[in-house]
Scaffold this active site. Structure first.
Site, PDB file in Angstrom:
ATOM      1  N   LYS A 110      29.999  -8.499  32.697  1.00 44.42           N
ATOM      2  CA  LYS A 110      29.698  -9.769  32.593  1.00 44.42           C
ATOM      3  C   LYS A 110      28.562  -9.873  31.512  1.00 44.42           C
ATOM      4  O   LYS A 110      28.243 -10.502  30.937  1.00 44.42           O
ATOM      5  CB  LYS A 110      29.797 -10.820  33.547  1.00 44.42           C
TER       6      LYS A 110
ATOM      7  N   THR B 198      27.230  -6.820  30.691  1.00 41.72           N
ATOM      8  CA  THR B 198      27.453  -6.388  29.505  1.00 41.72           C
ATOM      9  C   THR B 198      27.570  -7.123  28.174  1.00 41.72           C
ATOM     10  O   THR B 198      27.608  -6.602  26.924  1.00 41.72           O
ATOM     11  CB  THR B 198      27.544  -5.046  29.857  1.00 41.72           C
TER      12      THR B 198
ATOM     13  N   ARG C  60      19.948 -14.133  33.399  1.00 39.51           N
ATOM     14  CA  ARG C  60      19.383 -14.119  34.833  1.00 39.51           C
ATOM     15  C   ARG C  60      18.458 -13.093  34.665  1.00 39.51           C
ATOM     16  O   ARG C  60      18.712 -12.331  34.543  1.00 39.51           O
ATOM     17  CB  ARG C  60      20.488 -13.945  35.575  1.00 39.51           C
TER      18      ARG C  60
ATOM     19  N   LYS D 286      24.708   0.437  43.029  1.00 39.77           N
ATOM     20  CA  LYS D 286      24.444   0.921  42.449  1.00 39.77           C
ATOM     21  C   LYS D 286      25.156   0.172  40.998  1.00 39.77           C
ATOM     22  O   LYS D 286      26.044  -0.983  41.637  1.00 39.77           O
ATOM     23  CB  LYS D 286      25.335   1.946  41.835  1.00 39.77           C
TER      24      LYS D 286
ATOM     25  N   ALA E 293      25.015 -16.528  42.640  1.00 38.16           N
ATOM     26  CA  ALA E 293      26.025 -17.700  42.365  1.00 38.16           C
ATOM     27  C   ALA E 293      27.145 -17.567  43.912  1.00 38.16           C
ATOM     28  O   ALA E 293      27.460 -18.800  43.485  1.00 38.16           O
ATOM     29  CB  ALA E 293      26.801 -16.945  41.087  1.00 38.16           C
TER      30      ALA E 293
ATOM     31  N   PHE F 289      28.726 -14.353  38.737  1.00 36.10           N
ATOM     32  CA  PHE F 289      30.311 -13.949  39.734  1.00 36.10           C
ATOM     33  C   PHE F 289      31.098 -14.543  38.603  1.00 36.10           C
ATOM     34  O   PHE F 289      31.277 -14.761  37.795  1.00 36.10           O
ATOM     35  CB  PHE F 289      30.348 -13.902  41.233  1.00 36.10           C
TER      36      PHE F 289
ATOM     37  N   PHE G 181      37.219  -0.256  29.981  1.00 36.49           N
ATOM     38  CA  PHE G 181      36.718   0.688  30.477  1.00 36.49           C
ATOM     39  C   PHE G 181      37.238   2.296  30.067  1.00 36.49           C
ATOM     40  O   PHE G 181      38.569   1.459  30.337  1.00 36.49           O
ATOM     41  CB  PHE G 181      36.937   0.859  32.626  1.00 36.49           C
TER      42      PHE G 181
ATOM     43  N   TRP H  36      30.040  -1.214  26.257  1.00 34.45           N
ATOM     44  CA  TRP H  36      29.238  -0.149  26.976  1.00 34.45           C
ATOM     45  C   TRP H  36      29.507   1.088  25.944  1.00 34.45           C
ATOM     46  O   TRP H  36      28.011   1.566  26.101  1.00 34.45           O
ATOM     47  CB  TRP H  36      30.236  -0.658  28.314  1.00 34.45           C
TER      48      TRP H  36
END
Lengths: 554, 554
Positions: free
Chosen positions: B68, B70, B91, B102, B270, B298, B378, B407
């Site tokens: 999110k 990204t 944030r 990770k 959250a 989240f 992805f 990304w």
């Protein structure tokens, strides 16, 4: 009369880049924190640290302190008045005590490092980073046990506690890991104040990021069920912990009210830890200044002894002159005066109390370097008291003395002292080690400190300390220096024994192996590694208004 | 393929003053932290916050997250590509999870905020200041009891725990104050992670230093033996605590890899807190940008619901467009695929899982604003999967959707999405409140969230929660909004119930009154306010070499 924070908030500071330009520090090596604070990327080289080194220490203090930092800053400003290229190297204040007791670690009156309101609060975050790294290691140890305990760590023998930079007696002794299988393994634990963390000592002794990592990897965290030592390197987390300290290791530079450059970096307490600012900051001061002035915590029996015996071998430099700060107030206290009447003239108490100063001077003279007494003047001191003390220093102690009034006058109030310090630096003699660093035993080292610095007669180890000593020697660490944890109020291990007691024994209750720092801590008397707050904490009187104007912060 | 930290460390950043010059921020209002981070002295004015507001949220995430942040950063960079004046409001990452799992909170690949290695570690010290202020209050409470307990505080009814920014399950449940009369009063206590501190929520909701102090003064810390509430104002320490947060309240500004300005400030989780960055930072983004893009933590059931129901009334602004981030991976997981095989094409699971996306879109549409789905691509997604999902969004959900590839491609990978978002902002409709903020009861508010956002049927309170609700209503706080503490993995309070469950009950185990933040926290299911570390914490793979080159930090 203006408060310290009012003077600081009204100060006309120079942009920190003006200070770094004067020192010849490259702009690319700066990481500014606002306009008046900067971290400096500094790579030390012994070949370039050719400044003269002046160490400021003190007699046994009152609870309010003897203004040692005020003297150090005033002396620095006096060097500036004399057009000498001088750089200070001081310790960072700990936030815990700031919230508890009135009186900061940034000087006072017209001898302050500024902006004091930032330096006394979070400054550049070094202590926060240490707290975070320390507690991350603690969590990683317990997490290792939770997930199968491959290293076979005995939860009863973990020596790595947790820390906070808060005066919180409630956390001294705790039981953690309650709540069942998913919430850890129940065990006894405790919190120290951050300045007592071995990571603080390590940060102050490390000479590079690589050395920092190497020292962290050597930290002893506990023992296995079959009593074998477990190190950070066994957990493979020295990289992560070093990463958390990547900025904290860089010395911070600020200025005094009179624009004298001051590195302020690291700050272990001298009663429970080694009490000196970072070697990197002192090396930076020696590199960029013709004169570097540093101070060591509490009295000469604590911070200065540790500076001489623990720091100088790693600094590759010894002081050219030692300044012992004395006050009429503290000497009267040491002479039996009630602490509530220190503002009242009391020549009798002063005459009795000067033996405390004598022993501090004697102790510092053991190291072979010139010793000068700075009499830090308070408004309540009478002329007769100051005259008596000046004469005592000159005629009885036969050392150079000078009254200093920097709290009221800044650098101008210390010019005479500065001239005498400069003269002494030019006539500095050979440094004498207090003990044979290579060949003396732990007990011999402690005995040398107790007899030659404290003026006591013997050292007595508790059964626990004896067992620990055996283990330490068996592990092959009997050659490490000793860091005494002792009350700052007395040469003895009893805070109530003032003056200069004779024929006393120092009681060592426990020994702690600090392999990353490279020393053995000897806990004496009832020393606490987590302070408490007083019945009326300073926090109750602090405030900040909508315009950012601060009150009650000293 | 380069790691995130490699990309960050190789980035050619603009000096932060170049960014602030572009935005028209006065140099005098900056407090730089190094050359690429700055705090901004910002005084908000509702009259000037005329930018369009875009809220980015997501479906229920996998453990690795749906990118999110990204997407948010990529979308911002796409606005920059389109020559729009855009400012992000994100944030700050919490250090605890950084050491554990990770995956950071600074984006990834070529859509990152930089320097990520600083932002992910201590950044400008805001979380450290919160930790320190929180624990200082805890120490002051126990110190008050230790010194006579004039306020008659019942140690069994203290609701102010301690915090650390460390994932440390061992500290969830502890017993403190052991060791006898001088070391406090023994009692049960616990540590939360710093992001769960009410001070974090307060910092994120405060609109000025004065408002911050006022909110702090209202914090409920516990009850007396005769069950009367005790507030921070009773201890008179709101001034000191505000002083400790004087810098933390100032928004931090950094940049993306493509030099898009990004405020990063505050960061409650959250799931256990309200999940949104600070109102001050969002107001700053709305003031300095024509478009402000913010994200909530989240899934939309958590962060976005709280943004809509808790934040917007205090922000005086509602979103002009909502972007819901979906991934093929997470939808397959929600459709029953094994989490170990998410890289394998699985159209069946995807077809089953899209109901999760539908419910998030339905929930967000309750507020009356345009909803757009961003499909975050992805490398492992197959063409068939992406096509199916795109068609589902267009034909079944009948909302605008777009595949985004930031990304790998940065801003260029989100230009199509950006154009659709801009169009939506220009056609934004009236905001609908989810519930009547003035007149509905605590139970009515919870029921509205559960039925209209989660898609459940009822709310059930434990006996403890019922008693607490009675007390809250009796104290006159029944009109406060509710902040649900719930697992991020499911619409239900059971992390294993994926997809879009029907006819379920949300179980409220306890209610907590957060009077400084101005809301009531409802703890549902088995929510933990202190996370633990995994069996192989990320810390074990981190390192930094002598040149400061970092490895293993994502």
């Amino acid at each position: 009369m203006k408060s310290d924070v009012e003077i600081s908030q009204e100060a006309k500071m120079a942009p920190i880049t003006t200070i770094t330009d004067q020192l010849g520090i490259n702009y690319d090596d700066l990481e500014q924190y606002g306009k008046y604070k900067t971290k400096v990327n500094f790579t030390p080289s012994d070949a370039h640290q050719d400044g003269k080194l002046i160490l400021v220490t003190s007699i046994n203090p009152t609870a309010a302190g003897e203004g040692k930092t005020t003297v150090t800053i005033g002396l620095g400003d006096a060097f500036t008045e004399l057009h000498k290229n001088v750089v200070l190297a001081l310790r960072e204040p700990s936030l815990g005590p700031v919230m508890g007791m009135k009186g900061g670690a940034t000087g006072g009156g017209y001898a302050q490092v500024v902006p004091m309101e930032d330096i006394n609060l979070h400054f550049t975050g070094d202590f926060d980073a240490l707290t975070e790294a320390h507690n991350t290691l603690a969590a990683l140890i317990d997490n290792h046990i939770q997930h199968g305990n491959q290293l076979n760590i005995d939860p009863r023998q973990i020596v790595w506690k947790r820390v906070l930079d808060v005066n919180d007696r409630e956390l001294r002794q705790v039981v953690i890991g309650l709540g069942g299988r998913t919430s850890g393994v129940p065990r006894q634990d405790g919190f120290d104040i951050t300045v007592a963390s071995e990571l603080m000592a390590i940060l102050c002794l490390a000479t590079s990021l690589q050395d920092l990592k190497h020292r962290i990897s050597k930290i002893l965290i506990g023992y296995t069920y079959d009593r074998k030592p477990v190190y950070v390197s066994d957990l493979h987390v020295e990289g992560a912990l070093t990463l958390l300290l990547k900025d904290a290791i860089k010395p911070n530079l600020v200025q005094t009210l009179e624009h004298t450059p001051a590195f302020i970096h690291g700050g272990p307490f001298a009663n429970i830890a080694h009490g000196c600012n970072s070697i990197l900051a002192t090396k930076a001061a020696l590199t960029y200044g013709d004169y570097a002035i540093t101070e060591a915590g509490f009295g000469s029996d604590l911070g200065a002894e540790k500076f001489m015996d623990i720091v100088t071998p790693r600094l590759n430099k010894t002081p050219d002159c030692v300044v012992v700060v004395a006050t009429v107030r503290a000497l009267k206290l040491n002479g039996g005066a009630d602490k509530k009447t220190l503002n009242v003239e009391n020549l009798d108490a002063l005459k009795k109390g000067v033996i405390n100063l004598k022993r501090h001077v004697d102790g510092m003279q053991q190291y072979g370097k010139p010793v000068i007494v700075a009499i830090n003047k308070f408004a309540s001191d009478s002329m007769e008291e100051l005259t008596y003390l000046s004469n005592y220093v000159q005629n009885d102690l036969k050392v150079t003395g000078e009254i200093i009034n920097s709290w009221a006058e800044g650098g101008k109030g210390a010019v005479d002292l500065a001239q005498k310090v400069i003269a002494a630096c030019n006539n500095s003699d050979k440094f004498h080690e207090l003990y044979d660093h290579e060949n003396s035993s732990v007990l011999e080292k402690m005995t040398a400190i107790v007899t030659r610095i404290y003026g006591g007669s013997t050292v007595e180890l508790s059964r626990k300390a004896k067992n620990e000593l055996k283990r330490i020697e068996k592990m092959g660490y009997g050659n490490l220096p000793v860091c005494m944890a002792k009350t700052q109020y007395s040469f003895t291990d009893n805070a109530k024994e003032l003056g200069a007691p004779e024929n006393f024994t120092i009681h060592v209750s426990d020994l702690q192996l600090k392999l990353g720092a490279g020393f053995i801590v000897a806990l004496t008397g009832k020393i606490l590694t987590m302070p408490g707050l007083p019945s009326h904490p300073a926090a109750l009187d602090m405030d900040i208004d909508e315009n950012g104007r601060i009150t009650g912060l000293f």
